[in-house]
Design a protein around this motif. Sequence first.
Motif, PDB file in Angstrom:
ATOM      1  N   PRO A  52       0.808  -1.229   0.000  1.00 29.73           N
ATOM      2  CA  PRO A  52       0.000   0.000   0.000  1.00 29.73           C
ATOM      3  C   PRO A  52       0.835   1.271   0.000  1.00 29.73           C
ATOM      4  N   ARG A  53       2.048   1.241   0.551  1.00 30.31           N
ATOM      5  CA  ARG A  53       2.898   2.444   0.547  1.00 30.31           C
ATOM      6  C   ARG A  53       3.187   2.894  -0.881  1.00 30.31           C
ATOM      7  N   TRP A  54       3.225   1.906  -1.784  1.00 28.17           N
ATOM      8  CA  TRP A  54       3.499   2.226  -3.188  1.00 28.17           C
ATOM      9  C   TRP A  54       2.204   2.365  -3.987  1.00 28.17           C
ATOM     10  N   THR A  55       1.271   1.413  -3.790  1.00 30.05           N
ATOM     11  CA  THR A  55       0.043   1.405  -4.590  1.00 30.05           C
ATOM     12  C   THR A  55      -0.972   2.428  -4.121  1.00 30.05           C
ATOM     13  N   LEU A  56      -0.923   2.830  -2.840  1.00 32.89           N
ATOM     14  CA  LEU A  56      -1.877   3.803  -2.290  1.00 32.89           C
ATOM     15  C   LEU A  56      -1.091   4.900  -1.562  1.00 32.89           C
ATOM     16  N   PRO A  57      -0.372   5.717  -2.308  1.00 33.24           N
ATOM     17  CA  PRO A  57       0.457   6.756  -1.678  1.00 33.24           C
ATOM     18  C   PRO A  57      -0.398   7.918  -1.161  1.00 33.24           C
ATOM     19  N   LEU A  58       0.164   8.677  -0.215  1.00 35.11           N
ATOM     20  CA  LEU A  58      -0.504   9.867   0.308  1.00 35.11           C
ATOM     21  C   LEU A  58       0.056  11.111  -0.376  1.00 35.11           C
ATOM     22  N   TRP A  59      -0.852  12.000  -0.720  1.00 33.40           N
ATOM     23  CA  TRP A  59      -0.475  13.334  -1.176  1.00 33.40           C
ATOM     24  C   TRP A  59      -0.908  14.316  -0.091  1.00 33.40           C
ATOM     25  N   PHE A  60      -0.289  15.492  -0.085  1.00 36.21           N
ATOM     26  CA  PHE A  60      -0.541  16.432   1.005  1.00 36.21           C
ATOM     27  C   PHE A  60      -0.861  17.813   0.443  1.00 36.21           C
ATOM     28  N   GLN A  61      -1.925  18.421   1.015  1.00 35.59           N
ATOM     29  CA  GLN A  61      -2.280  19.808   0.671  1.00 35.59           C
ATOM     30  C   GLN A  61      -2.011  20.669   1.901  1.00 35.59           C
TER      31      GLN A  61
END
Length: 761
Positions: A501-510
């Motif tokens: 998930p760290r690769w397939t479901l990454p976090l983006w930040f605003q």
Amino acid sequence: MATWLKWLRDRLPTGGGLRDEDWAVRHQLLTVLLGVVVVVVTVFGALQGDHSEALLLTDGLVLPCVVAGTLLKNRRLRSVFVALGFTAACGGFVSLCNGLTEAHFTFFIAVAALALYRDWAPFGAFLVATTLHHAVFGVLISDHTYDHHSAVAHPLVWALLHGVAVFAAAGFQIVQWGLTEEEERRAQENLDESQAQLSVAFDETPVPMAMFAPDGRMLRTNHAYREWLGLPAQLPEGYTVQDIPLTPVGAEDPAFDHAIRSREPITQTRQFRRHDDGTLIWVQVHSTPLYDKQGTLRFVFAHCIDVTSARNHEAELRRQIRHDALTGLLSRKAFEHDLGEMLGGTVPVNVIYLDVDRFKSINDGSGHATGDDVLRALADRLTTVVPSQALLARLGGDEFVVGLPGPAATGLRVGREILAALGEPLQVAGNPLPISVSMGVATDHGTEHSDDVVLAADTAMYVAKRAGGNRIEVFTDDMRVSVHERLAAESRLRQALAGNPRWTLPLWFQPVVSTATGRIIGAEALVRMRTPDGRILSPYHFIPAAEETGLIVPLGEHVLRSAVDHLLYWSGSLGYVSVNVSPRQLAEADFVPMIADLLAAHPGLDPSRLVLEITETALLASTVDVSERLATLKKLGVRIALDDFGTGYSSLTWLKSVPADIVKLDRSFVAGLAHDARKSSIISAVLWLARSLGMSTIAEGVEEIDDWEALRAAGCPAVQGYFFSEPRPPEQFQEMLLGGASVTSSGSVHLFETTEGALAG
């Protein structure tokens, strides 16, 4: 002397032991043989020509013996006359042969033949008569009795000698006779023992058994059979299979008739009605026909097993297979089978797919026992509304389905009647409980479309659920496209969660920017999906599928853990990170313990730097005690943000009752704020109320410099939006964070580019 006689009697054969049918066969043989002998002797005498007197005497003695042996009733007398007839025939033959020694051999033949009687009466009569013949005729007509001078001179001596010889020949017959009787006695004893064993096995076995003659007469029964049917120990004379106190139910071919027609053992299971109490029973009858060597049926052996309990158990199992154990409605398998048959007709078939709205909240909030009670009550309510000719099934969980023939309008009408019926609360454990359902209706015909029509109704149901529930939707082809998209999204999400998930479901930040300093003070973590080909998908492509399937729970946990890891990595540069929490997550009983475990795993992290964003929708949709659960979270030290404030029906009520730390103003209030006096007044009022309640405020969706200036002037502490930055991947966000990105006093956004070394640090 008496002892010696007793010893001799014990050693001699008993005699007379033949059965009547066996004796009759042997007697007939010997009588016919005697008749043949008369004919042969007569022909022989006639050919001699000069022995007419001897021939007449012989025939005169033998023929009466033949007649007596044929007509008399007493079998012993008959056999004695046959024996005397053989004596006369042998004597006559000797006389016709002028006493020829070889002619005397006939006596030895006769004694062997008469031994077939195995009776002392004919055997003894022949021996005595033979001796008398040799003595009397040897004296009177010696030249016709013996053919040598010594015998003619001494007839009595030779009569005695001939008698002894015949007796000697008879002795071997007697020995053979005795041995045969002994062997038969042992065989009979073995037979009696076997019959006794079989009799015990037959009579004492607990399985009901009976023997029948081919004409249906009952020959024998055991105790278990009589006790089973309540029959007396001694059955009436002529008792037949027709008198058995059982009446076949629905059988065209009687079981007994089928048994006697079969040459092999057969097993039949039939239903009968008992005459004594009228109950219906199932009986398994194992019948074995026994034939003799001629192929004639002798009798039928049957043993019966009452299999009523087993058949009732099988029927119950079949009922359980066809019916849902919880509600008693049809099961999925039975519905699919019956729907296929219904679709095979010429009339269109409507399928109504039902799903209880927010049923998981009922299970989680009140327990699974209450959830089961709700499903049973709902099944009862549906049974009263759905037409009797329709199919009604529970597919599993809180999903129900109805199948009924008729035009499309019929399905829509019944669906509306169901909605109307559920307008009244269900009675659950004596208390009223209001529920609502989402329904989809589809219509089709043809057995090949059974799966398609159910899937279509399911698709329409999901459309109704996404539209808010408590409604009915009719399937259209446009819905099919959205279903395929939902299934594809679900598949992609499952694969992403199953991978890394760290690769397939990454976090983006605003970033969240302070209006006082123009610098980044926090960030909102937003999840993205990376496809195998490297494309980045926005939440729009998978969050709805996650909400519908429950995958939002593991997805949300991944987002929380990953956000905390990034917060720790940027510990000296980022004040806090906020994470969105869905209604499904908030309703999970394990949600609060999971947050506690996450914080405990990082003792160096200040819990207040983790902000959980809860929407008004989540507060309205949750059936758990929201205030209590949020208060528990605040005890852990995390902060609560009320997201999308102003979009609900009772925003001010929630602001007062929810223990929130931050209020996030929805973008609908922010866009165009600088040129809309009403929005400006609302913003000012909300800011004043939030400050009064000790809450901070963040304005979302800031995209224009005028709105930025208006919010600064109104005293809004922080803003978030595309005016400052869109959501960025961690690397780019880190550049902004470490490079000192800010908003200048003139309102322009200033980004400092950092070196690779700075980013690495």
